[in-house]
Design a protein around this motif. Structure first.
Motif, PDB file in Angstrom:
ATOM      1  N   ILE A   1      42.754  43.195  52.301  1.00 28.25           N
ATOM      2  CA  ILE A   1      41.777  43.734  51.353  1.00 28.25           C
ATOM      3  C   ILE A   1      40.828  42.617  50.941  1.00 28.25           C
ATOM      4  CG2 ILE A   1      43.370  45.478  50.474  1.00 28.25           C
ATOM      5  CD1 ILE A   1      43.637  43.678  47.923  1.00 28.25           C
ATOM      6  N   THR A   2      39.684  43.009  50.440  1.00 28.56           N
ATOM      7  CA  THR A   2      38.739  42.056  49.869  1.00 28.56           C
ATOM      8  C   THR A   2      38.483  42.429  48.412  1.00 28.56           C
ATOM      9  OG1 THR A   2      36.811  43.362  50.558  1.00 28.56           O
ATOM     10  CG2 THR A   2      37.612  41.673  52.098  1.00 28.56           C
ATOM     11  N   PHE A   3      38.085  41.439  47.645  1.00 27.88           N
ATOM     12  CA  PHE A   3      37.787  41.662  46.237  1.00 27.88           C
ATOM     13  C   PHE A   3      36.715  40.663  45.801  1.00 27.88           C
ATOM     14  CE2 PHE A   3      41.585  39.086  46.858  1.00 27.88           C
ATOM     15  CZ  PHE A   3      41.279  37.904  46.195  1.00 27.88           C
ATOM     16  N   ALA A   4      35.973  41.040  44.786  1.00 32.29           N
ATOM     17  CA  ALA A   4      34.913  40.176  44.291  1.00 32.29           C
ATOM     18  C   ALA A   4      35.499  38.976  43.552  1.00 32.29           C
ATOM     19  CB  ALA A   4      34.001  40.961  43.349  1.00 32.29           C
ATOM     20  N   THR A   5      34.870  37.811  43.716  1.00 30.11           N
ATOM     21  CA  THR A   5      35.286  36.610  42.995  1.00 30.11           C
ATOM     22  C   THR A   5      34.162  36.188  42.040  1.00 30.11           C
ATOM     23  OG1 THR A   5      34.476  35.206  44.805  1.00 30.11           O
ATOM     24  CG2 THR A   5      36.797  35.836  44.848  1.00 30.11           C
ATOM     25  N   PRO A   6      34.503  35.515  40.941  1.00 29.76           N
ATOM     26  CA  PRO A   6      33.507  35.193  39.915  1.00 29.76           C
ATOM     27  C   PRO A   6      32.360  34.302  40.374  1.00 29.76           C
ATOM     28  CG  PRO A   6      35.728  34.903  39.056  1.00 29.76           C
ATOM     29  CD  PRO A   6      35.855  35.129  40.530  1.00 29.76           C
ATOM     30  N   ASP A   7      32.510  33.646  41.533  1.00 29.97           N
ATOM     31  CA  ASP A   7      31.445  32.784  42.045  1.00 29.97           C
ATOM     32  C   ASP A   7      30.452  33.539  42.922  1.00 29.97           C
ATOM     33  OD1 ASP A   7      33.132  33.230  44.150  1.00 29.97           O
ATOM     34  OD2 ASP A   7      33.477  31.119  44.629  1.00 29.97           O
TER      35      ASP A   7
END
Length: 281
Positions: free
Chosen positions: A65-71
């Motif tokens: 899976i992929t997920f958004a990161t804060p950077d």
């Protein structure tokens, strides 16, 4: 070994001088801890303690899976969904080889044995998996603390603000299991670290909001019993709960593909790990 001892003492002395002068390394104590552990890979004896995994992972039960990161980027993980609705997550952090078949198999096993927990094995190397010790050294030493923190924070965000989060990791991942627990803050409900570099900065230790289970090796020449004892003492001074099990084994003893694998110690450590996690998940 003499070269490494001199090298490590030089690092520690330099850090002491910088601290006295008010100079910080990369702006944060967690960066210092990360870089100190990464520096171990400069020593050929340390590299020699790591045997490349020799088996492949067949019939994988999870998915990528992929997920958004804060950077502003994306993180990836090997993910196994809970069997029923659950707000409980286990973050799994890989060894210095990367998110390879061995770690995926461990994630599968934990998911099965914990019964109803979401398991996310995080990829701190952003897709890179080492096939040689030299590549493992390169990948581990190229890890940016800011990027690793972003991946972990992205996974915590993916789990959601109501998630209860436990963490586990080995070697490189052992240290990052503890850092993940610090980042999870009040959402953290348990941390397991296998022979990873402990945090020694009291300010960071005070940020730990959950119990810690430490699995260490008596004959580990790097994460030594003395290093562990100092961490344990500081945890107690900060009124934090920690349980340490020191095995008559060497670094990497829980990895069944390695020459330092100790079946009895690994089985006992896993039983203690499972009991610890089941009590909290």
């Amino acid at each position: 070994m003499k070269y490494f001892s001199f090298f490590l003492l030089t690092i520690l002395f330099t850090q002491t001088v910088w601290a006295q002068e008010g100079i910080t390394v990369c702006g944060s104590s967690d960066a210092e801890n990360t870089e100190l552990f990464a520096s171990l890979a400069d020593d050929p004896t340390f590299r020699g303690k790591h045997d490349l995994v020799k088996y492949t992972h067949e019939n994988a039960r999870g998915e990528e899976i992929t997920f958004a990161t804060p950077d502003g980027q994306q993180g990836t993980a090997y993910y196994l969904e809970a069997k029923e609705e659950s707000n409980q997550y286990l973050l799994v952090i890989h060894e210095w080889w990367g998110l390879n078949s061995h770690i995926k198999r461990e994630a599968d096993k934990l998911h099965k044995d914990l019964d109803n927990v979401h398991v996310m094995a995080l990829d701190i190397y952003d897709g890179k998996v080492a096939t040689t010790r030299e590549l493992a050294q390169k990948y581990m030493q190229s890890v940016s603390t800011d990027r690793a923190n972003a991946i972990i924070n992205g996974a915590i965000g993916h789990a959601g603000e109501n998630a209860e989060i436990a963490t586990i990791g080995w070697c490189f991942g052992g240290g990052w299991s503890l850092q993940s627990t610090i980042l999870a803050n009040e959402q953290a409900i348990g941390c397991v670290m296998y022979y990873g570099m402990p945090v020694q900065d009291m300010a960071q230790i005070k940020e730990i909001e959950t119990d810690v289970l430490g699995i260490f090796a008596e004959y580990d020449g790097y994460i030594t019993p003395q290093v562990v004892e100092e961490f344990e003492q500081k945890m107690k001074e900060a009124d934090k709960k920690i349980t340490v099990h020191m095995y008559e084994a060497d670094h990497g003893f829980a990895n069944p593909s390695g020459s330092r694998y100790d079946e009895d110690a690994a089985r006992d450590a896993y039983d203690k790990t499972l009991a610890f996690l089941k009590e909290r998940l």
